[in-house]
Motif scaffolding. Structure first.
Motif, PDB file in Angstrom:
ATOM      1  N   ASP A   6       0.858  -1.187   0.000  1.00 20.92           N
ATOM      2  CA  ASP A   6       0.000   0.000   0.000  1.00 20.92           C
ATOM      3  C   ASP A   6       0.891   1.233   0.000  1.00 20.92           C
ATOM      4  N   LEU A   7       0.869   1.974  -1.111  1.00 16.48           N
ATOM      5  CA  LEU A   7       1.660   3.194  -1.219  1.00 16.48           C
ATOM      6  C   LEU A   7       0.769   4.361  -0.816  1.00 16.48           C
ATOM      7  N   GLY A   8       0.658   4.581   0.480  1.00 11.30           N
ATOM      8  CA  GLY A   8      -0.238   5.595   1.010  1.00 11.30           C
ATOM      9  C   GLY A   8       0.400   6.971   1.047  1.00 11.30           C
ATOM     10  N   VAL A  75       0.453  -4.241  -5.841  1.00 13.85           N
ATOM     11  CA  VAL A  75       0.935  -2.981  -5.302  1.00 13.85           C
ATOM     12  C   VAL A  75      -0.055  -1.890  -5.708  1.00 13.85           C
ATOM     13  N   VAL A  76      -0.639  -1.210  -4.711  1.00 12.67           N
ATOM     14  CA  VAL A  76      -1.637  -0.179  -5.005  1.00 12.67           C
ATOM     15  C   VAL A  76      -1.166   1.163  -4.455  1.00 12.67           C
ATOM     16  N   ILE A 102       2.561  -1.202 -10.535  1.00 11.38           N
ATOM     17  CA  ILE A 102       1.897  -0.416  -9.497  1.00 11.38           C
ATOM     18  C   ILE A 102       0.574   0.087 -10.043  1.00 11.38           C
ATOM     19  N   GLU A 103      -0.488  -0.171  -9.311  1.00  9.21           N
ATOM     20  CA  GLU A 103      -1.824   0.237  -9.731  1.00  9.21           C
ATOM     21  C   GLU A 103      -2.236   1.490  -8.955  1.00  9.21           C
ATOM     22  N   THR A 384      -7.019   2.243 -13.167  1.00  5.73           N
ATOM     23  CA  THR A 384      -7.048   3.237 -14.235  1.00  5.73           C
ATOM     24  C   THR A 384      -6.357   2.714 -15.481  1.00  5.73           C
ATOM     25  N   ARG A 385      -5.235   2.037 -15.299  1.00  7.30           N
ATOM     26  CA  ARG A 385      -4.481   1.502 -16.425  1.00  7.30           C
ATOM     27  C   ARG A 385      -5.287   0.449 -17.176  1.00  7.30           C
TER      28      ARG A 385
END
Length: 482
Positions: A6-8, A75-76, A102-103, A384-385
């Protein structure tokens, strides 16, 4: 075994989980409070220093992931990556650092995953609940019953903008605090009626900030010791008396997290007042557990994206039989073209199912309307991708190919476009039962070998092939039918 990263906006976090006995057992966690949102300037541009810090963290996470045999990794990235104008600069470097795609997920998808995580942890199938997650850059509020979501919204307010706008110098006074709460209430004001209409029996807070506030209140017996409106105002009074974030030393929150907690407290008071939530329970579950649960569903062939496609068909009144026929023909054409990889099969099927959604707007230019809908609709489970890829396929289903020329440079994507274009025409001509002998090739040129008597049985195909010859020739790919 699955991994969720989680890339917060406040912290980057990693969970590695293993499902067993109906539960997801977390076997490894990692956290780095890199404060990515703090690296945004007034134009929403991430600083080079912030990007370097993010890449260093992801390199460390890659080493941890490498210690395990993982069946799937997801990975979000959340609000800061959504709003950063130079995210396209960071994204490829970050993907290289961690070794996985990465999403950048929408706020609504973030909310759905948060709710999935909470629902998985609570496991009360009949409970009506509201879940509030206050992150660094956004706040998600979700209602549902058991595992079923009834309402999800993402609000562009979080701990970082609140702290930066009202407590930038660390000082805490009543005027600034109350102004911050009022600003937070304004964000939730318009949506309040929708949430009141849903109703709930229990309320939960799922973010790290929520857990920190709960811990401070419980350990110091502030107010009634729970996360109630009374306790939150009692905590507010303590902060006002101290007057500065550096003066706060009560157990339950690390020193460096106090500014985050103060900003989060103003959002929490605002949302609880506006939505009339008297009390909530902080829970150690949310986005990462939701991502792990979603990976488990996909592994068991229960992909939420399939349900999202069906819901979209209903929403835009698309004939499901025509959609299924088109998807079946497209899959058969794509197999004949012998793609090199297997990563586009699902996207071709979903795009084929949705190829007529644009008819809900107008028959004229329906493929263009459909492409816009597919790219911008709220499709649960899709990134989105992914939606941009499906939008390209829907746009390329007919007409000139100049509009997607750049995408056709990828061989398998060009084959998917050709497969969908053929499928649409064969479906309309009702020729799908007569294609057993059809042969296809796309390698420097399009070669189609038709079954005997196909054109005689379906005469409308001939003028279509003539148009296609012009479209493909226009982009430098000769088109030959025999």
């Amino acid at each position: 075994m699955f991994a969720a990263v989680d890339l917060g906006s406040n912290s980057f976090r990693l969970h590695i989980g293993e499902p067993a006995g109906g539960r997801m057992h977390i076997v490894r966690t990692a956290r780095d409070p890199i404060r990515l949102a703090a690296g945004l300037d007034s134009d929403n541009m991430l600083s080079e220093a912030a990007m370097r810090t993010a890449i260093r963290c992801l390199e460390d996470f890659r080493k941890i992931l490498g210690e395990y045999h993982l069946d799937a990794v997801r990975v979000v990235a959340t609000n800061t990556m959504r709003v950063a104008r130079n995210a396209d600069v960071l994204l490829p470097l970050a993907e290289q650092a961690i070794g996985y795609p990465i999403e950048i997920i929408s706020g609504e998808e973030e909310g759905r995953l948060i709710y999935m995580g909470v629902s998985r942890a609570i496991d009360k199938p009949d409970e009506r609940r509201i879940v509030v997650d206050i992150g660094g850059g956004s706040t998600e509020v979700i209602t549902g019953t058991g595992a079923e979501i009834t309402l999800v919204e993402s609000f562009g307010i979080g701990t970082h903008p609140q702290t930066a706008a009202y407590f930038a110098d660390g000082r805490i006074n009543a005027r600034a605090f109350d102004a911050a709460v009022t600003a937070a209430r304004a964000r939730f004001e318009d949506a309040a009626a929708q949430y009141h209409a849903q109703g709930w029996d229990a309320a939960y807070g799922s973010s790290g900030t929520m857990r920190a506030i709960s811990e401070v209140i419980a350990r110091n017996t502030i107010g009634d010791g729970t996360v109630s409106q009374a306790s939150l105002h009692a905590l507010r009074d303590i902060l006002l008396e101290l007057g500065h974030v550096d003066a706060f030393s009560l157990p339950g929150v690390k020193k460096e997290r106090v500014p985050v907690m103060v900003g989060g407290l103003t959002v929490l008071i605002g949302v609880m007042q506006e939505l009339k939530i008297p009390r909530l329970t902080a829970i150690n579950a949310g986005l990462r557990l939701g991502v792990l649960s979603d990976l488990e569903l996909r592994a068991n062939h229960r992909d939420r994206r399939d349900a999202a496609i069906r819901a979209c068909l209903r929403r835009f009144d698309v004939d499901p039989q025509r959609a299924m026929r088109t998807a079946g023909i497209a899959a058969a054409m794509y197999e004949r073209l012998q793609p090199q990889g297997d990563n586009l099969h699902h996207y071709l099927a979903w795009s084929s199912m949705l190829h007529e959604v644009g008819l809900a707007v107008s028959m004229t230019g329906a493929h263009k309307h459909g492409a816009y809908i597919v790219e911008n609709a709220d499709l649960a489970g899709f990134t989105t991708r992914e939606q941009r890829l499906m939008s390209t396929l829907v746009l390329g289903q007919k007409g000139n190919l100049r509009k997607i020329r750049e995408s056709l440079g990828e061989p398998d994507l060009a084959k998917a476009v050709l497969a969908l274009r053929l499928a649409v025409v064969f479906m309309h001509a009702r020729a799908d039962e007569d294609l057993a002998g059809l042969r296809l090739r796309l390698k420097g040129r399009v070669e189609i070998e038709l079954p005997p008597d196909l054109l005689a049985k379906h005469p409308t195909l001939a003028p279509w092939f003539e148009k296609e010859e012009g479209f493909w020739n226009e982009i430098g790919l000769p088109f030959q039918v025999r």
